[in-house]
Design a protein around this motif. Structure first.
Motif, PDB file in Angstrom:
ATOM      1  N   SER A   1       0.891  -1.168   0.000  1.00  0.00           N
ATOM      2  CA  SER A   1       0.000   0.000   0.000  1.00  0.00           C
ATOM      3  C   SER A   1       0.925   1.213   0.000  1.00  0.00           C
ATOM      4  O   SER A   1       2.152   1.057   0.025  1.00  0.00           O
ATOM      5  CB  SER A   1      -0.927  -0.002   1.228  1.00  0.00           C
ATOM      6  OG  SER A   1      -0.180   0.213   2.408  1.00  0.00           O
ATOM      7  N   CYS A   2       0.355   2.436  -0.006  1.00  0.00           N
ATOM      8  CA  CYS A   2       1.230   3.620  -0.149  1.00  0.00           C
ATOM      9  C   CYS A   2       2.031   3.887   1.117  1.00  0.00           C
ATOM     10  O   CYS A   2       3.074   4.508   1.075  1.00  0.00           O
ATOM     11  CB  CYS A   2       0.416   4.837  -0.578  1.00  0.00           C
ATOM     12  SG  CYS A   2      -0.349   5.739   0.791  1.00  0.00           S
ATOM     13  N   ARG A   3       1.529   3.444   2.263  1.00  0.00           N
ATOM     14  CA  ARG A   3       2.187   3.591   3.577  1.00  0.00           C
ATOM     15  C   ARG A   3       2.195   5.029   4.096  1.00  0.00           C
ATOM     16  O   ARG A   3       2.840   5.318   5.100  1.00  0.00           O
ATOM     17  CB  ARG A   3       3.627   3.049   3.560  1.00  0.00           C
ATOM     18  CG  ARG A   3       3.806   1.710   2.859  1.00  0.00           C
ATOM     19  CD  ARG A   3       3.325   0.556   3.678  1.00  0.00           C
ATOM     20  NE  ARG A   3       4.147   0.346   4.847  1.00  0.00           N
ATOM     21  CZ  ARG A   3       5.262  -0.370   4.868  1.00  0.00           C
ATOM     22  NH1 ARG A   3       5.683  -0.951   3.748  1.00  0.00           N
ATOM     23  NH2 ARG A   3       5.934  -0.527   5.971  1.00  0.00           N
ATOM     24  N   SER A   4       1.507   5.967   3.415  1.00  0.00           N
ATOM     25  CA  SER A   4       1.550   7.345   3.907  1.00  0.00           C
ATOM     26  C   SER A   4       0.189   8.048   3.919  1.00  0.00           C
ATOM     27  O   SER A   4       0.076   9.141   4.463  1.00  0.00           O
ATOM     28  CB  SER A   4       2.549   8.171   3.080  1.00  0.00           C
ATOM     29  OG  SER A   4       2.145   8.170   1.736  1.00  0.00           O
ATOM     30  N   CYS A   5      -0.848   7.470   3.344  1.00  0.00           N
ATOM     31  CA  CYS A   5      -2.155   8.155   3.346  1.00  0.00           C
ATOM     32  C   CYS A   5      -2.807   7.991   4.729  1.00  0.00           C
ATOM     33  O   CYS A   5      -2.294   7.271   5.592  1.00  0.00           O
ATOM     34  CB  CYS A   5      -3.062   7.592   2.253  1.00  0.00           C
ATOM     35  SG  CYS A   5      -3.680   5.927   2.573  1.00  0.00           S
ATOM     36  N   SER A   6      -3.940   8.658   4.930  1.00  0.00           N
ATOM     37  CA  SER A   6      -4.552   8.607   6.259  1.00  0.00           C
ATOM     38  C   SER A   6      -5.018   7.193   6.590  1.00  0.00           C
ATOM     39  O   SER A   6      -4.936   6.753   7.738  1.00  0.00           O
ATOM     40  CB  SER A   6      -5.704   9.607   6.365  1.00  0.00           C
ATOM     41  OG  SER A   6      -6.683   9.273   5.427  1.00  0.00           O
ATOM     42  N   ASN A   7      -5.498   6.443   5.591  1.00  0.00           N
ATOM     43  CA  ASN A   7      -5.898   5.056   5.873  1.00  0.00           C
ATOM     44  C   ASN A   7      -4.692   4.215   6.300  1.00  0.00           C
ATOM     45  O   ASN A   7      -4.769   3.471   7.281  1.00  0.00           O
ATOM     46  CB  ASN A   7      -6.564   4.431   4.646  1.00  0.00           C
ATOM     47  CG  ASN A   7      -7.976   4.960   4.442  1.00  0.00           C
ATOM     48  OD1 ASN A   7      -8.719   5.134   5.396  1.00  0.00           O
ATOM     49  ND2 ASN A   7      -8.331   5.246   3.207  1.00  0.00           N
ATOM     50  N   CYS A   8      -3.579   4.369   5.577  1.00  0.00           N
ATOM     51  CA  CYS A   8      -2.375   3.603   5.954  1.00  0.00           C
ATOM     52  C   CYS A   8      -1.920   4.011   7.353  1.00  0.00           C
ATOM     53  O   CYS A   8      -1.533   3.156   8.159  1.00  0.00           O
ATOM     54  CB  CYS A   8      -1.257   3.833   4.946  1.00  0.00           C
ATOM     55  SG  CYS A   8      -1.534   2.961   3.392  1.00  0.00           S
ATOM     56  N   ASN A   9      -1.982   5.306   7.641  1.00  0.00           N
ATOM     57  CA  ASN A   9      -1.530   5.773   8.958  1.00  0.00           C
ATOM     58  C   ASN A   9      -2.448   5.323  10.089  1.00  0.00           C
ATOM     59  O   ASN A   9      -2.068   5.370  11.251  1.00  0.00           O
ATOM     60  CB  ASN A   9      -1.418   7.301   8.967  1.00  0.00           C
ATOM     61  CG  ASN A   9      -0.211   7.755   8.168  1.00  0.00           C
ATOM     62  OD1 ASN A   9       0.757   7.001   8.028  1.00  0.00           O
ATOM     63  ND2 ASN A   9      -0.262   8.966   7.623  1.00  0.00           N
TER      64      ASN A   9
ATOM     65  N   TYR B   1      -8.054   0.066   2.784  1.00  0.00           N
ATOM     66  CA  TYR B   1      -8.800   1.166   2.160  1.00  0.00           C
ATOM     67  C   TYR B   1      -7.871   2.206   1.528  1.00  0.00           C
ATOM     68  O   TYR B   1      -8.315   3.273   1.109  1.00  0.00           O
ATOM     69  CB  TYR B   1      -9.741   1.814   3.188  1.00  0.00           C
ATOM     70  CG  TYR B   1     -10.746   0.830   3.748  1.00  0.00           C
ATOM     71  CD1 TYR B   1     -11.620   0.154   2.896  1.00  0.00           C
ATOM     72  CD2 TYR B   1     -10.804   0.539   5.106  1.00  0.00           C
ATOM     73  CE1 TYR B   1     -12.526  -0.783   3.393  1.00  0.00           C
ATOM     74  CE2 TYR B   1     -11.705  -0.394   5.614  1.00  0.00           C
ATOM     75  CZ  TYR B   1     -12.562  -1.053   4.745  1.00  0.00           C
ATOM     76  OH  TYR B   1     -13.456  -1.981   5.226  1.00  0.00           O
ATOM     77  N   CYS B   2      -6.576   1.920   1.477  1.00  0.00           N
ATOM     78  CA  CYS B   2      -5.618   2.798   0.800  1.00  0.00           C
ATOM     79  C   CYS B   2      -5.934   2.799  -0.699  1.00  0.00           C
ATOM     80  O   CYS B   2      -6.122   1.733  -1.285  1.00  0.00           O
ATOM     81  CB  CYS B   2      -4.198   2.258   1.025  1.00  0.00           C
ATOM     82  SG  CYS B   2      -2.952   3.096   0.023  1.00  0.00           S
ATOM     83  N   PRO B   3      -5.975   3.984  -1.334  1.00  0.00           N
ATOM     84  CA  PRO B   3      -6.269   4.002  -2.776  1.00  0.00           C
ATOM     85  C   PRO B   3      -5.225   3.241  -3.584  1.00  0.00           C
ATOM     86  O   PRO B   3      -5.486   2.839  -4.719  1.00  0.00           O
ATOM     87  CB  PRO B   3      -6.250   5.491  -3.129  1.00  0.00           C
ATOM     88  CG  PRO B   3      -6.244   6.242  -1.848  1.00  0.00           C
ATOM     89  CD  PRO B   3      -5.790   5.321  -0.751  1.00  0.00           C
ATOM     90  N   GLU B   4      -4.038   3.031  -3.004  1.00  0.00           N
ATOM     91  CA  GLU B   4      -2.974   2.335  -3.752  1.00  0.00           C
ATOM     92  C   GLU B   4      -2.705   0.926  -3.214  1.00  0.00           C
ATOM     93  O   GLU B   4      -1.616   0.390  -3.388  1.00  0.00           O
ATOM     94  CB  GLU B   4      -1.688   3.165  -3.708  1.00  0.00           C
ATOM     95  CG  GLU B   4      -1.829   4.466  -4.459  1.00  0.00           C
ATOM     96  CD  GLU B   4      -0.582   5.329  -4.348  1.00  0.00           C
ATOM     97  OE1 GLU B   4       0.528   4.782  -4.275  1.00  0.00           O
ATOM     98  OE2 GLU B   4      -0.752   6.558  -4.310  1.00  0.00           O
TER      99      GLU B   4
END
Ligand code: NAP
Ligand code: ZN
Ligand code: ZN
Length: 351
Positions: free
Chosen positions: A95-103, A109-112
């Motif tokens: 996953s992106c590891r930096s969006c609010s879902n990842c955090n 639910y990360c877009p990536e």
């Protein structure tokens, strides 16, 4: 980037049977864990994806996202795992590891987010291939620890069937005063019953099949309602706090909404697509009832579930198969003839 060729089992087209094929995996990078796959559960999503039921499959498809295996090697920057550890991988490998879902530990639910199969391996610019294969290479963040006391084949379905039902049970605060219902007794349904029961809830199964009544009770259900029987449905109006609906195909959800109590929530985890018939808002408005959805679970929540299963000695009820039997297993799954999860012994891929 260097790749390794390995053996896998997959399909080249929606209407083709699964068979043996070769695939490329990336070589271990700094944060990667290379895992020899011992067992892989068979999820109904594997069948949907192999047959392009959802319309976004990318071929070749190698399904499998309930993976248990042994660490073969690790990258230099890996500190969570070492060679020989028993580990697991579920539905997510990046996953992106930096969006609010990842955090917020909601990588699903990360877009990536990158699925274990049918996703896009950023390192390789190639599709991801799942667990019907000899081995897999996964960033350590997406690798899970397996409690030592659990049977390795039986724990595999916890990685998808388990977490997909655990996440909504936890999100909607199911506990000992809750009344939970589960729709459909298959892979997800049987884990939902076990987990809701272990959380102390009163559990009811909605099934079309009278011949699953005893099994449901043995799994921990307090009651079974045959969903095609109008009298039985009438007897449970206004009862449930949470309903977990695992049915894979389009179906009428309106009869279940009447069985929710005020503020109750029906969580759809099975069917993906427009409902038919449409939702009748009357019972929703008259009782502040909700219809929701939920996707698998995040990495921390999946580890929480594995640890809970270790503590309560919970595994899946499984039928172990060889990989060569996968096409027959899919046909049985379509007939709802699964008791209650197929798990592939991946040693069979070597034979
Ligand atoms: P499964 O083992 O085949 O079980 C599905 C059960 O649903 C069946 O045993 C049957 O139970 C009932 N059913 C099947 N067809 C039906 C129909 N046409 N109408 C009414 N009931 C029906 O499947 P599974 O592996 O549990 O997966 C269930 C669904 O969840 C699949 O669509 C899968 O793709 C999806 N899924 C979603 C997520 C997520 O993150 N949201 C994760 C994993 C899987 P009875 O015989 O008791 O009626
Ligand atoms: Zn799944
Ligand atoms: Zn993200």
């Amino acid at each position: 980037m260097d790749t390794t060729s390995i053996k896998a089992f997959g399909t080249e087209a929606a209407d083709a049977a699964l068979g043996e094929m070769g695939i490329q995996r990336r070589k271990v990078t700094d944060k990667d864990v290379e895992i020899d796959i011992l067992y892989c559960g068979v999820c109904h999503s594997d069948l949907h994806f192999a047959r392009n039921d959802w319309g976004f499959s990318v071929y070749p498809v190698v399904p499998g996202h309930e993976i248990v295996g042994k660490v073969k090697s690790v990258g230099e920057g890996v500190n969570k795992y070492k060679a020989g550890d028993i580990v697991a991988v579920g539905c997510l490998v990046d996953s992106c590891r930096s969006c609010s879902n990842c955090n917020n530990d909601l990588e699903q639910y990360c877009p990536e987010w990158v699925g274990t199969y049918g996703g896009h391996d950023k390192h390789l610019d190639l599709p991801t291939y799942g667990g019907y294969s000899e081995s897999i290479v996964v960033d350590e963040h997406f690798v899970l620890s397996v409690p030592e006391n659990l049977d390795l084949a039986g724990v595999a379905p916890v990685l998808c069937a388990g977490i997909t039902t655990w996440s909504p049970l936890r999100h909607w605060n199911v506990g000992k005063d809750s009344k939970v219902a589960v729709v459909g007794l298959g892979g997800l349904g049987h884990m939902a019953i076990k987990l809701a029961d272990a959380l102390g809830a009163h559990v009811t199964l909605f099934s079309r099949s009278k011949n699953k009544i005893q099994d449901a009770k043995d799994l921990g259900a307090d009651a079974v309602v045959i969903s095609t029987n109008e009298d039985e449905m009438a007897a449970v109006q206004g009862q449930f706090d949470v309903i977990i609906d695992t049915v894979p195909y389009v179906h009428d959800v309106n009869p279940y909404i009447g069985t929710l109590n005020t503020n109750g929530t029906l969580v759809l985890v099975g069917y993906l697509g427009p409902l038919d018939p449409m939702l009748n808002t009357v019972p929703m408005i008259m009782g502040r009832k909700k219809v929701a959805g939920s996707l698998i679970g995040g990495i921390a929540e999946t580890q929480e579930l594995l640890d809970f299963c270790g503590k309560h000695n919970i595994t899946s009820n499984i039928e172990v198969i060889n990989i060569q039997d996968i096409n027959t297993a899919y046909e049985r799954m379509l007939k709802s003839d699964v008791h209650y999860r197929f798990v592939i012994d991946m040693a069979s891929l070597k034979s």
